[in-house]
Motif scaffolding. Sequence first.
Motif, PDB file in Angstrom:
ATOM      1  N   VAL A   1      -3.430   4.597  -3.485  1.00 25.01           N
ATOM      2  CA  VAL A   1      -4.553   5.501  -3.282  1.00 25.01           C
ATOM      3  C   VAL A   1      -4.071   6.909  -3.584  1.00 25.01           C
ATOM      4  O   VAL A   1      -3.187   7.435  -2.887  1.00 25.01           O
ATOM      5  CB  VAL A   1      -5.104   5.418  -1.850  1.00 25.01           C
TER       6      VAL A   1
ATOM      7  N   VAL B   1     -12.270  -3.788  -1.674  1.00 25.00           N
ATOM      8  CA  VAL B   1     -10.876  -3.444  -1.998  1.00 25.00           C
ATOM      9  C   VAL B   1      -9.917  -4.383  -1.275  1.00 25.00           C
ATOM     10  O   VAL B   1      -8.839  -4.712  -1.786  1.00 25.00           O
ATOM     11  CB  VAL B   1     -10.593  -1.974  -1.614  1.00 25.00           C
TER      12      VAL B   1
ATOM     13  N   CYS C   1      -8.291  -0.932   2.904  1.00 27.04           N
ATOM     14  CA  CYS C   1      -6.888  -1.042   2.483  1.00 27.04           C
ATOM     15  C   CYS C   1      -6.035  -1.694   3.569  1.00 27.04           C
ATOM     16  O   CYS C   1      -5.078  -2.417   3.267  1.00 27.04           O
ATOM     17  CB  CYS C   1      -6.329   0.334   2.142  1.00 27.04           C
TER      18      CYS C   1
ATOM     19  N   HIS D   1      -5.903  -5.367   3.197  1.00 25.33           N
ATOM     20  CA  HIS D   1      -5.291  -5.882   1.968  1.00 25.33           C
ATOM     21  C   HIS D   1      -3.992  -6.597   2.321  1.00 25.33           C
ATOM     22  O   HIS D   1      -3.247  -6.163   3.207  1.00 25.33           O
ATOM     23  CB  HIS D   1      -5.022  -4.719   1.012  1.00 25.33           C
TER      24      HIS D   1
ATOM     25  N   LEU E   1      -1.083  -1.567  -4.264  1.00 22.47           N
ATOM     26  CA  LEU E   1      -2.369  -0.921  -3.995  1.00 22.47           C
ATOM     27  C   LEU E   1      -2.066   0.548  -3.740  1.00 22.47           C
ATOM     28  O   LEU E   1      -1.417   0.891  -2.747  1.00 22.47           O
ATOM     29  CB  LEU E   1      -3.057  -1.553  -2.782  1.00 22.47           C
TER      30      LEU E   1
ATOM     31  N   PHE F   1       0.822  -1.205   0.000  1.00 23.70           N
ATOM     32  CA  PHE F   1       0.000   0.000   0.000  1.00 23.70           C
ATOM     33  C   PHE F   1       0.857   1.257   0.000  1.00 23.70           C
ATOM     34  O   PHE F   1       1.898   1.328   0.646  1.00 23.70           O
ATOM     35  CB  PHE F   1      -0.898   0.004   1.245  1.00 23.70           C
TER      36      PHE F   1
END
Length: 981
Positions: free
Chosen positions: A402, A363, A391, A394, A400, A317
């Motif tokens: 954003v 997600v 998230c 995840h 990933l 992330f």
Amino acid sequence: MQIDLGDAGSAVGTARTSADGGRVVSVEVAGRRAAGCLIAGRLVLTSAGATPEAGSEVIVCLAASGRIFTGVVAWRGTPGGPDDAALVRIGDPAWADLPGPDPVLGRLVTNRPELPALAFGIQKSEWAVRVTPWPVAGLVREDRFIAAEPMAGARADRLVTGDAEPARAERLVTGDAEPARAERLVTSDAESVRAERLVTGDEESVRGERLVGGAAGDVAELAGAPVFCGGLLVGVTGDGLAVTSVSALCRDRGFQEAAGPAVPRLSPVELAAAQLTEPDDPRSPASLLRAGARVVGFRGRHRLMDELGAWCSGAGFAALLLHGPVGQGKSRVAHELAGRLTAGGWATLWLDEAAPDEAVAAVADVVVPLLIVVDGAESRPEQLRALLAACARHDGARPLRVLLLARTAGDWWQLARSDRLLEGTAVVALPVLHDEPDGRAEAYRQAVHDLAAVLPRVPGHAAHHWPALAEKLSAAPYDAGGRALTVQMRALADLLDAAGFGAALTRHKPVEDRLLTHEQRYWSFTAAWHGLDLPEPVAQDVLAVAALVRPDSVEQADRLLAGVAGLPADRRAPVRAWLADLFPAGAGRPWGGLRPDRLAERFAGQRLAASPGLVTPLLPVLTDSQRRRVLTGWARAARHTDLTDRLTVPLTSLCLRHADLLAAATAEAATSVAAPGPLVTALRRIAADPASDVDRLVAIADRLPRLGDLAPLAVEITQRLTDLHRRAGRTAELAAALHNLSVRLGDLDRHPAALAAIEEAVVLHRRLAAEQPETYEAALARSLSSLAVRLGVLEQPEPALVAVAEATELYGRLTERDAGAYRADLAGALLNLSLAFGAVEQYPQALAAAEQAVALHRQLVEERPEAYLADLAAALSVLGISLGILDRNEPSRAVAEEAVALRRRLAEQRPEAFLPGLASALTDLAVRRIVLGEKDDALEAVEEALTIRYQLAEERPESVDAEGLEWSLHVHRVISGQEGE
């Protein structure tokens, strides 16, 4: 032909784009026929096996009408290969683009093994020339479509493979308890057999080239059939029922070059209910200015795009905030990034502000690279929290990202970044596109020509020779300013004026007003088409309401329209249809909004200035988020210099008169706008109003940041709350308010006042805990922990140790009663206790506390690694230092190495958040190694730490850890023998 997905859509959420058989075509050459699908304008996606080499001519027959056109193969993959697809471009001069939206391209993004889908083959009877779409429902994987059942109205007698005889299936698997045994898929005349899948003896799905109907000659070709899942076009069938996925095609450079802008991005199928959809056909001139329309070519921003590309590299992330004033080009940058990532197989979720939380939660299950764009992030606090929660779940195995787009990085960001997932998030201010006259003149010239090329597609604008007008306008250099949207708005207004659309009336107006004049013409024409003849003020008020509020349902839309003075009840339905035509919306909402936002705010501001009471009857009908949107739009409109005096005072008055409904929305809007003056004035008056009760004040205080411009106001309101609780004798509420007041005062560096507040909170919580321990011991423990912090800041280590020791003891008792609720608190308290013992040089006690903290953090990591791994790494660092101080050097080095390993793992997933911690851990490891005489290894560790710190300083100079950098440099000098230099 409109196909109802039925069960084929329900498993992946509400489909925003229906699978439309009206875009199915037949592609024919040399006696071979295959299906295909128009994906953009004249571009057809079909099978490679059904087409000749690139450059060859083919015949394209529209299934919806039977009309025949010529086309040329623009690109062809490998028949039977992973790129078994082809693109055909229709070049026939008789062709006219079909009305309605093009299919949205998507990809499967989770590990769900099979999803309901539709494939559209073609059917051509011997007695009929006309080709018709032939939908077949089934299941789809990334590489295969499993035909289960022709849709209602289509008959199939058997599944025919390439072999001479039909494939023998071991059994037909239905929803019944016992599978029906069948050698072939046979239907009755009345009803098709419903089947989940065909299973053969070798456990491979039956491969078929076509479905053969019961009537002689009725053949449904599935080669080249478009496959829709969740309303998105996810692939095309090749040999048998194999599917070539669109995501695989996007990774092919030849396909990308041939498709061009036809593939702007890949939408995630399983997240369809969260995806923002906008019409891709231009309804009016202003619709050409939408960033998603990508009418004007992308210019410059080379360094930024390189930085964004680097940000997208690596797994795990990462978030980034891109901020800049309205019209600076933030959304256009995001669309450009999404387009570039598509070539790597990324999916893009452009998050709809109305997406339900359950759709956003999906997600967490994504297993492919995904970019999530949150446009207007400053106005979506609740949704942002829901997204970050998803998230956090995840697994981090794939990228990933954003991307938050906002006009400011102010108070709203101070609130948002308190989420641990946003720690270390890069913040990038988007500069103007061009700051030199030559660049601005070239940007204007390009905008004029690009807009002129598309204006003929706008209804009512095809009769003019736009290229000639563009050439005339761009003959001499013209500086239209540096903001991207300003340049494009001026270019569009100049083109429309040059064509004679009211030029004399608009020439001297601001560019927003010039464009709104042209939009008004479109609005009036569309109203007449809908049979509406509203008085002008009523029509303008209706349009202003539509610009300010996007209703969630037809019922709410009608209640909003009921609040517009002068609009008869029997006109609401046609007005709603009119607004839906003007401002199309997805997700079943009655209407969307005027775009771009700059036009919407200008238009709404003008109507509010003329009729400040317009929104008053709407307030009870609105949700909290819609009220916030109205206040935000009003405050932004008030920044227009000619509207400021007419909008500022009415906005403050509205918030004061309806504080019962607007207090919370006023606070949230104040954090999200660049000029919150009228809103802050209202908040101060609400806070000082004796009629304001505790609930109203709490609603305001909870929405104000701990740091930033509004933090002092939050302190004032929190102080007012403590006074109210004190006068009312509410001890528990007073203790909690004093705790909050201490935190806010400390954030503003008012440390003596913060200490006094927390000391009183401890006294009150101690009294409450003595009377009701099970209710208030946890609050006492929290207050004692905060007291320790305040004492530490004021360099009073001995009293701080006493406070944290008592807090640790309390958390120990609480954990014995409820380990699940308090074990993490105990682990944190033990770590603070270790640091407190170290501050008074009681190192054995510090070591014992650190060991207990590490042991508890290990237990927490076993249960929830994503939540506690960073805490374990921090505890290990403290433990390593404690061991080193007591000369237990080898265990200290081992612990430091483990801390580095954990922080490296975290940094791989979220570099912007955890690289600084990795640099610190590497420096600690270097110290441990040099103590053991391991100079080379120590030097390697500290040099890596310095490399990281220099990299961070270059990328994010505003967030440099100066003390950490100096410490790493000091350790490096000591190890390398340069300390005296």
